[in-house]
Structures are given as C-alpha cells and as structure tokens.
Scaffold this motif. Sequence first.
Motif, PDB file in Angstrom:
ATOM      1  N   LYS A  37      35.353  60.310 -59.825  1.00  0.00           N
ATOM      2  CA  LYS A  37      34.473  60.213 -60.750  1.00  0.00           C
ATOM      3  C   LYS A  37      33.978  58.466 -60.355  1.00  0.00           C
ATOM      4  CE  LYS A  37      36.400  63.322 -64.070  1.00  0.00           C
ATOM      5  NZ  LYS A  37      37.416  63.437 -65.284  1.00  0.00           N
ATOM      6  N   PRO A  38      33.169  58.559 -59.229  1.00  0.00           N
ATOM      7  CA  PRO A  38      32.771  57.176 -58.885  1.00  0.00           C
ATOM      8  C   PRO A  38      31.823  56.450 -60.066  1.00  0.00           C
ATOM      9  CG  PRO A  38      31.503  58.846 -57.834  1.00  0.00           C
ATOM     10  CD  PRO A  38      32.698  59.572 -58.406  1.00  0.00           C
ATOM     11  N   TRP A  39      31.184  57.349 -60.877  1.00  0.00           N
ATOM     12  CA  TRP A  39      30.601  56.626 -62.152  1.00  0.00           C
ATOM     13  C   TRP A  39      31.176  56.124 -63.211  1.00  0.00           C
ATOM     14  CZ3 TRP A  39      32.497  59.452 -66.017  1.00  0.00           C
ATOM     15  CH2 TRP A  39      33.080  60.836 -65.660  1.00  0.00           C
ATOM     16  N   ALA A  40      32.540  56.311 -63.107  1.00  0.00           N
ATOM     17  CA  ALA A  40      33.340  55.894 -64.268  1.00  0.00           C
ATOM     18  C   ALA A  40      33.327  54.504 -64.518  1.00  0.00           C
ATOM     19  CB  ALA A  40      34.734  56.432 -64.285  1.00  0.00           C
ATOM     20  N   VAL A  41      33.555  53.990 -65.580  1.00  0.00           N
ATOM     21  CA  VAL A  41      33.506  52.501 -65.994  1.00  0.00           C
ATOM     22  C   VAL A  41      34.954  52.046 -65.873  1.00  0.00           C
ATOM     23  CG1 VAL A  41      31.357  52.034 -67.387  1.00  0.00           C
ATOM     24  CG2 VAL A  41      33.502  52.909 -68.570  1.00  0.00           C
ATOM     25  N   THR A  42      35.662  51.847 -64.573  1.00  0.00           N
ATOM     26  CA  THR A  42      36.923  51.455 -64.627  1.00  0.00           C
ATOM     27  C   THR A  42      37.036  49.801 -64.212  1.00  0.00           C
ATOM     28  OG1 THR A  42      36.726  52.135 -62.318  1.00  0.00           O
ATOM     29  CG2 THR A  42      37.810  53.879 -63.850  1.00  0.00           C
ATOM     30  N   GLY A  43      36.024  49.234 -64.276  1.00  0.00           N
ATOM     31  CA  GLY A  43      36.011  47.833 -63.906  1.00  0.00           C
ATOM     32  C   GLY A  43      35.367  47.774 -62.449  1.00  0.00           C
ATOM     33  N   THR A  44      34.738  46.675 -62.187  1.00  0.00           N
ATOM     34  CA  THR A  44      33.735  46.609 -60.779  1.00  0.00           C
ATOM     35  C   THR A  44      34.794  46.389 -59.678  1.00  0.00           C
ATOM     36  OG1 THR A  44      33.290  44.512 -61.305  1.00  0.00           O
ATOM     37  CG2 THR A  44      31.809  46.295 -61.918  1.00  0.00           C
ATOM     38  N   ASN A  45      36.036  45.854 -60.075  1.00  0.00           N
ATOM     39  CA  ASN A  45      37.013  45.044 -59.082  1.00  0.00           C
ATOM     40  C   ASN A  45      36.063  43.980 -58.272  1.00  0.00           C
ATOM     41  OD1 ASN A  45      39.318  44.766 -58.638  1.00  0.00           O
ATOM     42  ND2 ASN A  45      39.471  46.381 -56.833  1.00  0.00           N
ATOM     43  N   CYS A  46      34.937  43.629 -58.878  1.00  0.00           N
ATOM     44  CA  CYS A  46      34.083  42.802 -58.129  1.00  0.00           C
ATOM     45  C   CYS A  46      33.596  43.488 -56.658  1.00  0.00           C
ATOM     46  CB  CYS A  46      34.349  41.346 -58.149  1.00  0.00           C
ATOM     47  SG  CYS A  46      34.894  40.550 -59.815  1.00  0.00           S
ATOM     48  N   GLU A  47      33.559  44.492 -56.567  1.00  0.00           N
ATOM     49  CA  GLU A  47      33.371  45.235 -55.295  1.00  0.00           C
ATOM     50  C   GLU A  47      32.151  46.164 -55.394  1.00  0.00           C
ATOM     51  OE1 GLU A  47      37.183  47.155 -54.666  1.00  0.00           O
ATOM     52  OE2 GLU A  47      38.101  45.478 -53.790  1.00  0.00           O
ATOM     53  N   ARG A  48      31.512  46.274 -56.548  1.00  0.00           N
ATOM     54  CA  ARG A  48      30.444  47.172 -56.395  1.00  0.00           C
ATOM     55  C   ARG A  48      29.538  46.964 -57.658  1.00  0.00           C
ATOM     56  NH1 ARG A  48      31.521  49.980 -61.106  1.00  0.00           N
ATOM     57  NH2 ARG A  48      33.504  50.670 -61.561  1.00  0.00           N
ATOM     58  N   GLU A  49      28.312  47.294 -57.707  1.00  0.00           N
ATOM     59  CA  GLU A  49      27.524  47.017 -58.903  1.00  0.00           C
ATOM     60  C   GLU A  49      28.062  47.549 -60.081  1.00  0.00           C
ATOM     61  OE1 GLU A  49      23.801  46.060 -59.160  1.00  0.00           O
ATOM     62  OE2 GLU A  49      25.024  44.872 -57.648  1.00  0.00           O
ATOM     63  N   HIS A  50      27.867  47.041 -61.301  1.00  0.00           N
ATOM     64  CA  HIS A  50      28.451  47.741 -62.605  1.00  0.00           C
ATOM     65  C   HIS A  50      27.944  48.931 -62.981  1.00  0.00           C
ATOM     66  CE1 HIS A  50      25.163  45.940 -65.549  1.00  0.00           C
ATOM     67  NE2 HIS A  50      24.529  46.249 -64.524  1.00  0.00           N
ATOM     68  N   ASN A  51      29.031  49.974 -63.269  1.00  0.00           N
ATOM     69  CA  ASN A  51      28.398  51.218 -63.819  1.00  0.00           C
ATOM     70  C   ASN A  51      28.130  51.036 -65.216  1.00  0.00           C
ATOM     71  OD1 ASN A  51      28.977  52.633 -61.371  1.00  0.00           O
ATOM     72  ND2 ASN A  51      31.004  52.993 -61.865  1.00  0.00           N
ATOM     73  N   ILE A  52      27.113  51.874 -65.587  1.00  0.00           N
ATOM     74  CA  ILE A  52      26.748  51.850 -67.148  1.00  0.00           C
ATOM     75  C   ILE A  52      26.995  53.278 -67.593  1.00  0.00           C
ATOM     76  CG2 ILE A  52      24.741  51.411 -68.788  1.00  0.00           C
ATOM     77  CD1 ILE A  52      23.901  49.368 -66.702  1.00  0.00           C
ATOM     78  N   ILE A  53      27.449  53.269 -68.490  1.00  0.00           N
ATOM     79  CA  ILE A  53      27.721  54.781 -69.351  1.00  0.00           C
ATOM     80  C   ILE A  53      26.741  54.629 -70.630  1.00  0.00           C
ATOM     81  CG2 ILE A  53      29.002  56.482 -70.711  1.00  0.00           C
ATOM     82  CD1 ILE A  53      30.018  56.396 -67.980  1.00  0.00           C
ATOM     83  N   ASN A  54      25.584  55.377 -70.409  1.00  0.00           N
ATOM     84  CA  ASN A  54      24.497  55.039 -71.321  1.00  0.00           C
ATOM     85  C   ASN A  54      23.697  56.504 -71.547  1.00  0.00           C
ATOM     86  OD1 ASN A  54      22.500  53.684 -72.681  1.00  0.00           O
ATOM     87  ND2 ASN A  54      21.378  53.372 -71.015  1.00  0.00           N
ATOM     88  N   SER A  55      23.051  56.440 -72.688  1.00  0.00           N
ATOM     89  CA  SER A  55      21.881  57.715 -72.912  1.00  0.00           C
ATOM     90  C   SER A  55      20.627  57.117 -73.506  1.00  0.00           C
ATOM     91  CB  SER A  55      22.630  58.554 -74.212  1.00  0.00           C
ATOM     92  OG  SER A  55      22.879  58.024 -75.348  1.00  0.00           O
ATOM     93  N   LEU A  56      20.518  55.850 -73.185  1.00  0.00           N
ATOM     94  CA  LEU A  56      19.184  55.054 -73.830  1.00  0.00           C
ATOM     95  C   LEU A  56      18.520  54.922 -72.674  1.00  0.00           C
ATOM     96  CD1 LEU A  56      17.814  53.512 -76.235  1.00  0.00           C
ATOM     97  CD2 LEU A  56      18.922  51.633 -75.243  1.00  0.00           C
ATOM     98  N   TYR A  57      17.199  55.579 -73.016  1.00  0.00           N
ATOM     99  CA  TYR A  57      15.765  55.253 -71.943  1.00  0.00           C
ATOM    100  C   TYR A  57      14.582  54.901 -72.692  1.00  0.00           C
ATOM    101  CZ  TYR A  57      19.163  57.406 -68.512  1.00  0.00           C
ATOM    102  OH  TYR A  57      20.484  57.632 -68.073  1.00  0.00           O
ATOM    103  N   LEU A  58      14.297  53.920 -72.858  1.00  0.00           N
ATOM    104  CA  LEU A  58      13.381  53.478 -73.941  1.00  0.00           C
ATOM    105  C   LEU A  58      11.949  53.971 -73.098  1.00  0.00           C
ATOM    106  CD1 LEU A  58      14.519  50.213 -75.286  1.00  0.00           C
ATOM    107  CD2 LEU A  58      14.236  52.328 -76.614  1.00  0.00           C
TER     108      LEU A  58
END
Lengths: 353, 249, 179
Positions: free
Chosen positions: A192-213
Amino acid sequence: MSEKVLMKGNEAIAEAAIRAGCRHYFGYPITPQTELAAYMAKRMPKIGGTFLQAESEISAINMVYGVAGAGYRVMTSSSSPGVSLKQEGISYIAGADLPALIINVQRGGPGLGGIQPSQSDYFQATKGGGHGDYHLIVLAPASVQEMADLTAHAFDLADKYRMPTMILADGTMGQMMEPVSLPEETTSKVEKPWAVTGTNCEREHNIINSLYLVPEQLEKKNFERFEKYAKVEENEVMYEEYMMDDAEYCIVAFGIAARVSKNAITAARAKGIKVGMIRPITLWPFPKEAIAKAADKVKAFISVELSMGQMIEDIKLAEECRKPVVLCNRTGGMIPDPEQILKTIDTLIGGNN
Amino acid sequence: MVVFDKPKALTDAPLHYCPGCTHGIIHRLVAEAIDELGILGKTVGVAPVGCAVMAYDYFACDMVEAAHGRAPAVATGLKRAMPENVIFTYQGDGDLASIGMAETVHAATRNENITVIFVNNAIYGMTGGQMAPTSLPGQVTQTSPYGRDVKTVGYPIRVCEMLSALDGPELIQRVAVNNVKNVMAAKKAIKKAFQNQIDGKGFSLIEVVSSCPTNWGMTPSNALKWLEENMIPYYPLGVYKDRSAKEVK
Amino acid sequence: MAYTQVLIAGFGGQGILFAGKFLAYKGLLEGKEISWLPSYGPEMRGGTANCSVIISDTPVGSPIVSNPDILMVMNLPSLDKYENAAVAGSKVFVDSTLIERKLTRQDVSAYYIPATKLAQEAGIPTLANMIMIGKMIKETSIVSFDDITDGLKKVVSAKRAELLDLNLKALQMGYNYEG
C-alpha cells in the motif's frame, strides 16, 4: 479448512476477520450484533490488536478511516440505525479510495425501528448510502459459513479495488449457530504505497483526501472511480443458482430470505411446481446477467425480501420488465414463511392459467 | 548568513489564508516543532474542515483530510495502528468545539497519545463568518447579526477549562499569537505537546487564541487589539492541566 | 433421510437456549447438519425465550422452526402459543410441574415430565431443562445417548467441571424417567 465448530454468525465474522489479518476493530453497542464486538473485545488484546468501543458510530467509522489510511486491515460493525450514522464516514472512505470493511447486521426500521431481522437497508447499502457518487461492494451471506468466508473475501476485495466493502447480514444470520470451517490465517501482504505511514523523509508526502475544489478534477476522479467500479461489475459478481435448470418460476432472494425460500422450493417441487432460485451473494455488483438469462426461460420472478420491496427494483432493471416480477415480503422484523412464498407462487400460476 | 529559513515540515505551496490571518504563524510554529524534534519522517497530520482544510497541502509530512469534527477519531485510528508514529490534528473552533465535541472530549478522556492544535478565532471563517461555539457574548457574526444573545444561543465554550476537568488528558494549555512574547510561549507549548507524545505521555491540546480580521471586519492590527481586549479576558492564557508537572511536585 | 425440527420454549432463565445448544453440539459431533437460532432481545431478560434447532442429514434450509417435529415447553404461555404449530404426529414434551393442563390435540404424542419438581428434589433446581432433554432423547432418538458427555463438554465451561456431572445426572434422570 479447519475442523467444523458451531458458532454464531456474529462470532464467525469476528474470527474470520482476525484470520484475515484484521487487527483493528472499532464499534459501538447495538443489538443484534453485540456478540461481534464482544468477541473482538476478548480476542484483540491477546493478539496485539485494537478493540476500541468508540463514543459513537460516527467516531467508530472515522477511526476506521484513520487505520485504513495507515494501510492496515480494519473493520467496524453495527446494525441499521448505527449504520445510518456511519454513512458520512463511509462516503469519505469511498471518496479517499480506502479499503475497509463495514458489517451491517440489519434490524427493522425506519427510525429506531425494532431489533428483529430485516433487509430494509438494501437501498442504503447498494446505492451508495452516504452523499456523492460511489458504491460499496456488498456481500450477503446466507449461512454462518458464508459469514466467515465472505468476511475474508470482503477484505481481499477491499484491498484489491481500494474501496469499502460491506457485509449485509441480518439479525437471524448474526444470532444463529451453524457448523463452520473457519478460513485459514491470511499470510499475504498487500503493498500500500499510498498509505500515510510517515514519509521517512524519503518520498513526497502522501495525502488521504476526498476534497477536490476544482470541479474538473473531482469529475475526473469520479470518472476514474467508476471505471474501477466497471471492473468490479465485470469480475466480482457472485450468486448461487438453485434448481434453475428446469425452473419455470424463479425466486430471487438473499440471506435469510433465501434460506426460507429453499424450504418453499422443496415444498413446491413436491407438488410438481418447477421453482428455482437465483441467490445474489454480491448485492452490488448485482447479478444482472444471471437474471437476464433466466428471463429467457422462466414465466415469472418472485422477489422474496424482508422489506417493502427494494431488491425487486434491481430485478426489474436486470430483466428489463420482460417477465412479471412479484413481491413476497414481510417487514418490520417479520420473516416470510415458506407457506407465504408457496401462496405467492400459486397466485402466479392462477394468474397465468 | 541565513536569517529566515522555511521549516522543512512546510511544503512550498503558497498559503491561501487571508492577509493578517494567524493560521500562517501557527502552521509555522507546528512545523518548527516538528523540525526541531526531528520527527518529520514519522509524523502524520490530520487536517480539519474549516479554514485549515487545505493544511494537507502545506505540511510536508503525510496528511489525512478528516470529515468535519472527526479529526480526533481519525487520529485515534492512525495512532492505534502506528503507535511509533507522531500524530497531530489541526482544528478550528467549529470543528473541535461544536460538531466534533464528542470526538474531542472522548479522545481527551482516553488520554489518546496524540497532539491537538486547536485554533480558536471565535468564528467560522471558511463559510464566511458564522457564529462559533467560542464567539463572545454580543459578538456580531453572519448568524448572530444582532450580537450573540446568550439568552437564546447560550454562552461560549471554554474548551481548556472544560477538558481540564477530565482525569484523562496529559496537557491542556491556552496560548495566543497576538504578539512576539505570546508567539514565543505558543511555540514552546506546541513543542511540548509534541514532546509529550514522543514520551508516551498522552493527549496534549494547545488552544491558540487567534484572530480573523476578514470575518471580524477589522484590519489585521485592530483584530489583534480586539483579541487582546476581548478574547484573552474571556479565554485566559495559561496551563490548565499538566499531569506530569503535578507529579513532579 | 431425517430432517428434524425442534422448538424449545419457556421463560428466560430456564436454560432454554442452553438446552438447544447442547442438542446442536451433540448433533454436530454425530456428523449431522445443524442450525440453532435463538429468540433474542428483551426476552433474554426474564420474558419468554425460545430456540429453533434443526438436526438433519441434509443441508438445513430455513433455520426458523415454525412447525416443529419435536416441541419442548416449560411454561404455559409456550404451550398455548405452540401447541397448534406442532406438526401432526409430532412429539411434545411438557414440564408438568409448571404446566397443569394437558394437550388438547389428539394427533400428537404428549409426554408429561414433572421436570422442575424432579430437579428440585434431586438438588439440581436449575437443570429441569436437561431432564426434559434426556426424556426427549429417549423418546425421539434425535441424537444418540452414547458419548453424551462429549456433547456436554462443548457447552459446559471447562472452568466449571463440577457442572458436567450435574448436567449428566439430569440427562440420565430424564432419559430413565418412566411416567
């Protein structure tokens, strides 16, 4: 498959969930699903899992949202009024494309309703339930064995398609005991590469979101999601055909209604009436093709439901009104008996002659 | 010599907040705390519904957007699943003290090991200035056009005072960001709220009294003056509960 | 091919659900198809309680027993409610300590067991249910009386082993009761 044990349906779901790798459960007390939470309360602390009685159904489903976002298998269970409260969270889970399992051990409604078995949350479960364009995969067990098997399957489907799944049971299925072979422990691990497990400062931040303005973006997201739903409809339909080879009349029923219908079919066939049944196991996706095919050869359909007639609409859509579809129902916590189903069939035959 | 450096815990996305809004300061304080504690890689933030709804674009850590008021429940799920990660919520007054009050109180009483940043500006900003659970008596808003009438809509909720009555929470503290001195104190408090979580101490909530010039209908400087003269007397700054400090005594 | 539908009914607290559970487990141990369905909700707290048990050689259809082949009743309201529901030729077991009237139907076999009185006299006042079950097994052979303890072990908690012997005693009393 292990040795057969006698278990309540509610307990079979709980144990099957644990064996499917679910270590996080959040719920709120409500009849008739209490055994499920009680089972989790007993087992989870012993296996390093989480059992948490939330302050409300709303909180429980949002705790589910949090765990799902972290990428872990998670579930909540409730009964009809409580599932209404969860709808907000379910919509967010669907909108954020998260896998999670929701159990609804239905009771009569609307409002506070009653505590006896019902199937009157069919519309809510299969048409979305909360706000916005979305679906759940909805599985309808008709035995304690299926309570267990479909729970394991529901977790797999949720992960496979990144969407919430629901077991739509009822008070009878939850309370009854039958022999069950519990599924083996799952060992497979889904990435689950999309999960918010912490970036470990090794990747872009993941965002779990349903907002699209930006509406164009939201529309695109919804289109994509419905492409996924099309694949679910193509690949994941499940149903049982029972004595349909020579059937002239086709009962369509799920869950406890299907169990009662089997007795009616036995009785009808003893009288020489050729009745069969299509039992949807997935309510969404609905077994449209099986119904459409049956419409080529049967004289009529009988929708047996513990509601004022909800699934009947999907039957009519599936067979495109080519054959009559009649309703045989009880509601408010009552269950149709085989005699009522036989009478409905008799009336149909009378009408055809 | 570098005199100003953007914290690593903030992304490069330009903030959408109104001129004079204090959300930018508070974001920065949170980000600095994350940087200084070296926890950016394991922090997950939960954004609210309200003005800070897009905080998920601004913080560089993993982020979750929660439904209105549900951030403490979402954070509970995240923390239970990942006890080694650092989980914080960032919520406004409508989110935390109105629609999400149950989630707030119960996360606090469970002493859920999370950090809650509560921005109290006494108004619903995102939706255009409606009365909040923390709007002051007499305060004019879109939905209290004649001033908040306590006879019909009741009194503002003092969140810190209320939560400190619970046995559960570890740290309940109110700070403000209206001047340099208070900003420094706020920074210290926020950092402590994160440190508490790292130390496994439990629920730490920092209420930040802040301003909303746009919806208060004031210039930024007048808004800060109004904050000092009206908000702080009603919402006194200070530590309302600090269980560890008590134990030391 | 046997397909036997059992309905057990009485007051909450008489061990109605427990009795049904024992039958179900014993049937399971004998390799039968089984279902057990309790009434649930407020009944558990002192009202009427009943449970449906089906023991069969073929898969169980509906788990709801509306027309039992075997009816066991332990209070008058239950007899009043279910007497006419039993199928013709069915066997009806009545706790005659608590139910003074006889059956009005002639087309069923009735067995009157003063189970509550027998249980009290034997110093096992809470086990009238199992005396009734013992008699039921004797007269219907719905399950075998062989290896009866194995069935009990499934429903009596291992932590309360002393109850095993008492339940066994009650079952034997019912099984051997002639009346």
